[in-house]
Design an enzyme around this catalytic site. Structure first.
Site, short mmCIF file in Angstrom:
data_model
loop_
_atom_site.label_atom_id
_atom_site.label_comp_id
_atom_site.label_asym_id
_atom_site.label_seq_id
_atom_site.Cartn_x
_atom_site.Cartn_y
_atom_site.Cartn_z
N CYS A 44 13.22 -4.69 -2.12
CA CYS A 44 11.95 -3.97 -2.22
C CYS A 44 11.07 -4.51 -3.34
CB CYS A 44 12.22 -2.49 -2.43
SG CYS A 44 13.25 -2.16 -3.86
N GLU A 92 11.66 6.11 -2.23
CA GLU A 92 11.53 4.72 -2.69
C GLU A 92 11.32 3.87 -1.47
OE1 GLU A 92 13.77 5.18 -6.81
OE2 GLU A 92 14.44 3.59 -5.48
N LYS A 104 23.83 9.83 4.31
CA LYS A 104 23.65 9.18 5.61
C LYS A 104 23.27 7.73 5.33
CE LYS A 104 21.33 7.83 8.68
NZ LYS A 104 21.41 6.43 9.13
N GLU A 159 4.73 -6.00 4.65
CA GLU A 159 6.03 -6.28 4.03
C GLU A 159 6.89 -7.03 5.05
OE1 GLU A 159 8.95 -3.12 3.47
OE2 GLU A 159 9.32 -3.85 1.45
P1 NAD Z 1 14.47 2.40 7.30
O1 NAD Z 1 13.38 3.26 6.83
O2 NAD Z 1 14.41 1.85 8.67
O3 NAD Z 1 15.88 3.14 7.22
C1 NAD Z 1 16.36 3.70 6.00
C2 NAD Z 1 17.30 4.84 6.33
O4 NAD Z 1 16.55 5.89 6.94
C3 NAD Z 1 18.42 4.50 7.30
O5 NAD Z 1 19.60 5.16 6.88
C4 NAD Z 1 17.92 5.08 8.60
O6 NAD Z 1 18.96 5.43 9.48
C5 NAD Z 1 17.21 6.32 8.11
N1 NAD Z 1 16.19 6.87 9.02
C6 NAD Z 1 15.45 6.21 9.94
N2 NAD Z 1 14.64 7.07 10.59
C7 NAD Z 1 14.87 8.30 10.06
C8 NAD Z 1 14.34 9.59 10.31
N3 NAD Z 1 13.40 9.80 11.24
N4 NAD Z 1 14.79 10.62 9.58
C9 NAD Z 1 15.73 10.43 8.63
N5 NAD Z 1 16.28 9.24 8.37
C10 NAD Z 1 15.85 8.18 9.07
O7 NAD Z 1 14.58 1.23 6.22
P2 NAD Z 1 15.51 -0.07 6.27
O8 NAD Z 1 14.90 -1.01 7.26
O9 NAD Z 1 16.92 0.35 6.40
O10 NAD Z 1 15.33 -0.62 4.78
C11 NAD Z 1 14.33 -1.52 4.39
C12 NAD Z 1 13.18 -0.82 3.71
O11 NAD Z 1 13.64 -0.13 2.55
C13 NAD Z 1 12.11 -1.77 3.21
O12 NAD Z 1 10.83 -1.26 3.52
C14 NAD Z 1 12.31 -1.79 1.70
O13 NAD Z 1 11.19 -2.14 0.93
C15 NAD Z 1 12.75 -0.39 1.45
N6 NAD Z 1 13.45 -0.29 0.16
C16 NAD Z 1 12.80 0.28 -0.91
C17 NAD Z 1 13.42 0.33 -2.15
C18 NAD Z 1 12.71 0.93 -3.35
O14 NAD Z 1 13.37 1.16 -4.35
N7 NAD Z 1 11.42 1.18 -3.28
C19 NAD Z 1 14.71 -0.16 -2.30
C20 NAD Z 1 15.34 -0.74 -1.20
C21 NAD Z 1 14.70 -0.79 0.03
#
Ligand code: NAD
Length: 504
Positions: A300, A266, A191, A397
Site C-alpha cells: 500500500c 487502511e 476474516k 492503484e
Molecule cells: P480487498 O478489498 O479486495 O479485500 C480485503 C479483504 O476484504 C479480504 O479479506 C476480502 O475478502 C474482504 N472483503 C471483500 N469484500 C468485502 C465485503 N463486501 N465486506 C467485507 N469484507 C470484504 O483488498 P485486497 O485486494 O485483498 O488487498 C489489496 C488492497 O489493500 C490494496 O488496495 C492495498 O493498497 C490495500 N492495502 C492497504 C494498506 C494500508 O495500510 N493502507 C495495507 C495493505 C493493503
C-alpha cells in the site's frame, strides 16, 4: 542441495498437515470445518498448484464466531492487564520459534520473496511485544478538575471486534490489528483474505498454544461478499478494523451502517516519490527502486509514482532503467529472488492490463512490460516514462511492480502533481534544501511522509492515510483509541448548586 531446494523440502513438511486436514476455522477454541461443509481451494501463484482446501465460512459461521467472541469478552476484558501482557509476549515468542514455517508458507501462498518475508514474521512478533508492553497503561486517563467536579477519564475496550485483512503481507498486517485489539481487551473475529489463508491459521494456533483463552480469537475463512459482509453487519461486533481496497472500504461502511459500526480503514495508495535536483541521487534511486519493486509492488505504501525534476530526469531515468532490468524475478523461496509471482490470476490480469493502457495513454514502456515464463504469475518489473498526471497509469492503484515516471519543472508543479490523485497514504520527498522540505511536506496530502528516506516503520508513530486512503491511524496510542471507548466520570467535589425544578 541448493538453498531453494532445501526450502522447498522444508515447505513440503510444513504443508503436509494442511493437505490432510485443510485449513479449518477456529471458533470458541475449536478447529472446525464450515458449518455448511463447504470448502474452497488455495493455490500457489508460483505454478498454480493446489496447496490445500480451506473451510468456506458464511453467515452462520460468522454468527457462531461473533457469539463466541461476545461470550469470551467479559473475562478477557477483566483479566489483569499484566496477565494479558504475558500471554501476548508468549505469542511473540512462539512466532519467533515458528518464523521459518510462517515465512515459507507465506511465500508459497502469496508469491512474496523470502528475503522480505523472513523479516515480516519477526516484525509480526515485534508488533505483539510492542502492544503487550502497553497493555497495562491502556486504560489510563486524565484528571480534569472544574470548579465543582473532578473529572476522571478512562478507556475501556469497545467489545468484540472484526478484523478483515488483505492478501498482501497478510501475516504482518494481521498482527498489526490483532495485537493492539487483544492488548486493549477486545475479543476478535478475524476474516483473512481468501487468496492467502495459510498464515492466519498458523497465527491463531500459536495464540491458543500461548494460553489465549478460548473464544478470545476466532477465525472464519470465506469470501469477502459473504463471510466478510456478515461480519460487518453483525450486531455483536462493535468495530471493524479493515485493510484492503478503497472501494471495499466504501462497501463496508454501507454494510455497517445499520449497526452503527466504528470503522478503521487502511485502504489504497498511489504514493509519490518526489526527487528534486538537489537531492542525494544515489540514495534517492535506491529508495525509489526499493519502495516500488520490493514485496512485488503489492504494497500500500509503494512509491508508485516517480516525480522527477527535469534537470536530472534523463540521467535518473537512465540509471533507473538499468537497475530495473537487473532485478531478479524468480521463485519466491530462492533467497536470491527480488520479485516473485503476483498473488493470483485475477490480479496478474489486472496488473498486466496496464501495459496496454500505458501505450494507449501515450506513455513509453521503458523497462519490463511483459510476463515471465508461461507458468505462474511472474511479470518483469516495469517502468513507464513520458507519463503525465492525467493518464490512467498515473491515477489508478496498479498494486504491482510497476512505476510511472512523471517529470516536473518546479516545486509548484511537483506539488500539484503529487496531490492530483484520489489517494493520500504516503509520500517520499528527496531534497537537501531544508526549507523546501518543510514547505513541501506541509502542503503534501499524505498521512505519512518520509524525507530523504524510504518507508521505515516505527511502531509508536501513526500509520494511515487521508483522502481515499483511509480513516483512522494504527500505531502507538492511536490503535488503542480505535479499540477502546473513552469514558469520563465526574465526581462532585462539594455541595454545588443543583437547579431545583418543581421545588417550592
Ligand atoms: P480487498 O478489498 O479486495 O479485500 C480485503 C479483504 O476484504 C479480504 O479479506 C476480502 O475478502 C474482504 N472483503 C471483500 N469484500 C468485502 C465485503 N463486501 N465486506 C467485507 N469484507 C470484504 O483488498 P485486497 O485486494 O485483498 O488487498 C489489496 C488492497 O489493500 C490494496 O488496495 C492495498 O493498497 C490495500 N492495502 C492497504 C494498506 C494500508 O495500510 N493502507 C495495507 C495493505 C493493503
Amino acid at each position: 542441495m541448493s538453498d531453494l531446494q532445501q526450502n522447498i523440502q522444508k515447505l513440503d513438511g510444513y504443508l503436509a498437515r494442511f493437505r490432510e486436514t485443510g485449513i479449518l476455522n477456529q471458533i470458541a477454541g475449536e478447529a472446525v470445518p464450515a458449518l455448511s461443509g463447504e470448502i474452497f481451494e488455495t493455490r500457489s501463484p508460483v505454478d498454480e498448484s493446489f496447496i490445500c482446501n480451506v473451510a468456506k465460512g458464511n453467515g452462520a459461521d460468522v454468527d457462531a464466531a461473533a457469539k463466541a467472541a461476545k461470550a469470551a469478552f467479559p473475562a478477557w476484558r477483566d483479566m489483569p492487564a499484566v496477565e494479558r501482557r504475558e500471554i501476548l509476549h508468549k505469542i511473540a515468542d512462539k512466532i519467533v520459534e515458528r518464523a521459518d514455517e510462517i515465512a515459507l508458507c507465506e511465500c508459497w501462498d502469496t508469491g512474496q520473496a523470502l528475503r522480505f518475508m523472513s523479516k515480516a514474521a519477526l516484525r509480526g512478533a515485534d508488533n505483539f511485544r510492542f502492544f503487550a508492553d502497553r497493555a497495562p497503561g491502556a486504560r489510563d486517563g486524565q484528571a480534569l478538575q472544574s470548579s465543582t467536579l473532578m473529572n476522571v477519564t478512562t478507556r475501556v475496550p469497545i467489545g468484540p471486534v472484526g478484523v478483515i485483512t488483505p492478501w498482501n503481507t497478510p501475516f504482518m498486517l494481521s498482527t498489526w490489528k490483532i495485537a493492539p485489539a487483544l492488548a486493549a481487551g477486545c475479543t476478535i473475529v478475524h476474516k483473512p483474505a481468501e487468496f492467502s489463508p495459510l498464515t492466519a491459521r498458523i497465527l491463531v494456533e500459536i495464540a491458543e498454544e500461548a494460553g489465549l483463552p478460548k473464544g478470545v480469537w476466532n477465525l472464519v475463512n470465506g469470501m469477502g461478499e459473504d463471510a466478510g459482509r456478515t461480519l460487518t453487519e453483525h450486531p455483536d461486533i462493535k468495530a471493524i478494523a479493515f485493510v484492503g481496497e478503497s472501494r471495499t472500504g466504501s462497501l463496508i461502511m454501507k454494510q455497517g451502517a445499520d449497526t452503527l459500526k466504528r470503522f478503521h480503514f487502511e485502504l489504497g495508495g498511489k504514493n509519490p516519490v518526489v526527487v528534486f535536483d538537489d537531492a542525494d541521487q544515489d540514495r534517492a534511486l535506491d529508495a525509489a527502486i526499493f519502495m516500488i519493486y520490493s514485496l512485488n509492488g503489492e504494497r500500500c505504501t509503494s512509491s508508485s509514482r516517480l516525480l522527477i525534476h527535469e534537470p536530472i530526469a534523463d540521467e535518473f531515468e537512465a540509471r533507473l532503467i538499468e537497475r530495473v532490468n537487473n532485478i531478479k524475478v524468480g521463485h519466491p523461496l530462492d533467497p536470491e529472488t527480488e520479485i516473485g509471482p503476483l498473488i493470483h490470476k485475477t490480479h496478474f490480469d489486472k496488473v498486466t492490463s496496464y501495459f496496454k493502457t500505458a501505450q494507449d495513454d501515450g506513455a513509453t514502456i521503458a523497462a519490463g512490460g511483459k510476463r515471465v515464463g508461461e507458468e505462474g504469475y511472474f511479470v518483469r518489473p516495469t517502468l513507464f516514462t513520458n507519463a503525465a498526471t492525467s493518464m490512467t497509469i498515473a491515477q489508478e492503484e496498479i498494486f504491482g511492480p510497476v512505476l510511472t515516471s512523471i517529470r516536473f519543472s518546479d516545486e509548484a508543479e511537483a506539488l500539484q502533481i503529487a496531490n492530483d490523485v484520489d489517494y493520500g497514504l504516503a509520500g517520499y520527498v528527496w531534497t537537501n534544501d531544508l526549507t523546501r522540505a518543510l514547505r513541501f511536506t506541509k502542503e503534501l496530502d499524505a498521512g505519512m511522509i518520509w524525507v530523504n528516506s524510504e518507508n521505515v516503520r516505527h511502531l509508536p508513530t501513526p500509520f494511515g492515510g487521508m483522502k481515499a486512503s483511509g480513516i483512522g491511524r494504527d500505531g502507538g496510542d492511536w490503535s488503542f483509541e480505535f479499540f477502546m471507548e473513552q469514558k469520563n466520570i465526574a465526581f462532585a467535589t462539594g455541595q454545588h448548586k443543583i437547579p431545583r425544578l418543581g421545588a417550592l
